[in-house]
Design an enzyme around this catalytic site. Structure first.
Site, PDB file in Angstrom:
ATOM      1  N   CYS A 168       5.894  -0.427   7.561  1.00  0.00           N
ATOM      2  CA  CYS A 168       5.561   0.796   6.819  1.00  0.00           C
ATOM      3  C   CYS A 168       6.782   1.223   6.021  1.00  0.00           C
ATOM      4  CB  CYS A 168       5.165   1.910   7.791  1.00  0.00           C
ATOM      5  SG  CYS A 168       4.679   3.444   6.983  1.00  0.00           S
ATOM      6  N   LEU A 169       6.545   1.587   4.775  1.00  0.00           N
ATOM      7  CA  LEU A 169       7.647   2.050   3.932  1.00  0.00           C
ATOM      8  C   LEU A 169       8.241   3.351   4.474  1.00  0.00           C
ATOM      9  CD1 LEU A 169       6.066   1.301   0.434  1.00  0.00           C
ATOM     10  CD2 LEU A 169       7.886   0.006   1.591  1.00  0.00           C
ATOM     11  N   HIS A 184      -2.281   7.388   7.330  1.00  0.00           N
ATOM     12  CA  HIS A 184      -1.287   8.284   6.705  1.00  0.00           C
ATOM     13  C   HIS A 184      -1.935   9.587   6.239  1.00  0.00           C
ATOM     14  CE1 HIS A 184       2.434   5.978   6.619  1.00  0.00           C
ATOM     15  NE2 HIS A 184       1.878   4.937   6.030  1.00  0.00           N
ATOM     16  N   GLN A 241       2.846   9.901   1.907  1.00  0.00           N
ATOM     17  CA  GLN A 241       4.192   9.328   1.985  1.00  0.00           C
ATOM     18  C   GLN A 241       5.104   9.806   0.861  1.00  0.00           C
ATOM     19  OE1 GLN A 241       2.370   5.224   2.431  1.00  0.00           O
ATOM     20  NE2 GLN A 241       4.281   4.941   3.552  1.00  0.00           N
ATOM     21  N   GLY A 266       0.841  -1.194   0.000  1.00  0.00           N
ATOM     22  CA  GLY A 266       0.000   0.000   0.000  1.00  0.00           C
ATOM     23  C   GLY A 266       0.874   1.241   0.000  1.00  0.00           C
ATOM     24  N   HIS A 287      -4.409   1.423   7.662  1.00  0.00           N
ATOM     25  CA  HIS A 287      -3.031   1.939   7.769  1.00  0.00           C
ATOM     26  C   HIS A 287      -2.832   3.115   6.801  1.00  0.00           C
ATOM     27  CE1 HIS A 287       1.517   1.125   7.978  1.00  0.00           C
ATOM     28  NE2 HIS A 287       1.410   1.866   6.888  1.00  0.00           N
ATOM     29  N   GLU A 288      -3.357   2.989   5.580  1.00  0.00           N
ATOM     30  CA  GLU A 288      -3.178   4.058   4.574  1.00  0.00           C
ATOM     31  C   GLU A 288      -4.025   5.285   4.931  1.00  0.00           C
ATOM     32  OE1 GLU A 288      -0.740   3.491   2.980  1.00  0.00           O
ATOM     33  OE2 GLU A 288      -0.694   1.316   2.947  1.00  0.00           O
TER      34      GLU A 288
END
Ligand code: GNR
Ligand code: NI
Length: 168
Positions: free
Chosen positions: A92-93, A138, A51, A46, A134-135
């Site tokens: 997480c990236l 963000h 991000q 994702g 999660h997204e």
């Protein structure tokens, strides 16, 4: 197509609350394509616009095994369905190399707009549900490390800051 740089914790730009997309135009479609390319290259399941330092309510994901099911959500809204909560070891990236257990509602309903500007609804549980929540976090300036203890969060912060200094 373009690979976009991914902001890393504790970059304060990750704390920006993203603004709704007012019109699904070619700029948004291009950003969604670049985000999918960036997510697949990472690789991740994702990616939220936040991000990649674009503060609009757009997220992409693909929870398939073989990168065959890209999904795009614009202006997503979620509601939990039922009381059941589940834990998942999240990564997480924007927090590379760290995984921590997070508890969230399991079953959710999502309302969003697609790349044609058309509204759609879906229900999700399991990994898809975790990923969507999660997204959306963000897009609201939140990270999974906000759900863990301050001690663990600060350890992760120090380690990433050290890596960033070594890189600079
Ligand atoms: O690639 C990712 N994997 C992942 C694993 C468990 C829970 C959430 C995620 S999302 C993450 C990509 C990412 O950082 N999206 O914001
Ligand atoms: Ni993330």
């Amino acid at each position: 197509m373009a690979l976009l740089p991914i902001l890393e914790f504790p970059d304060i730009r990750l704390r920006t609350v993203a603004k709704p997309v007012i019109q699904v135009d070619e700029h948004i479609r291009q950003l969604a394509r670049d985000m999918l390319e960036t997510m697949y290259a990472a690789p991740g399941i994702g990616l939220a616009a936040t991000q990649v330092n674009h503060h609009v309510r757009l997220l992409v994901l693909d929870v398939s095994e073989d990168q065959s099911q890209p999904q795009v959500f614009i202006n997503p809204e979620i509601e939990p369905l039922g009381q059941e909560r589940k834990t998942y070891d999240e990564g997480c990236l924007s927090v590379p190399g760290f995984y921590e257990t997070v508890e969230r509602p399991d079953h959710i309903r999502v309302n969003a707009i697609d790349l044609d500007g058309k509204p759609f609804t879906l229900t999700a549980d399991g990994l898809l549900s975790v990923c969507i929540q999660h997204e959306i976090d963000h897009l609201d300036g939140k990270l999974f490390v906000d759900y863990i203890s301050p001690l663990k969060r600060n350890r992760i912060k120090s380690k990433l800051e050290k890596q960033h200094r070594a890189r600079a």
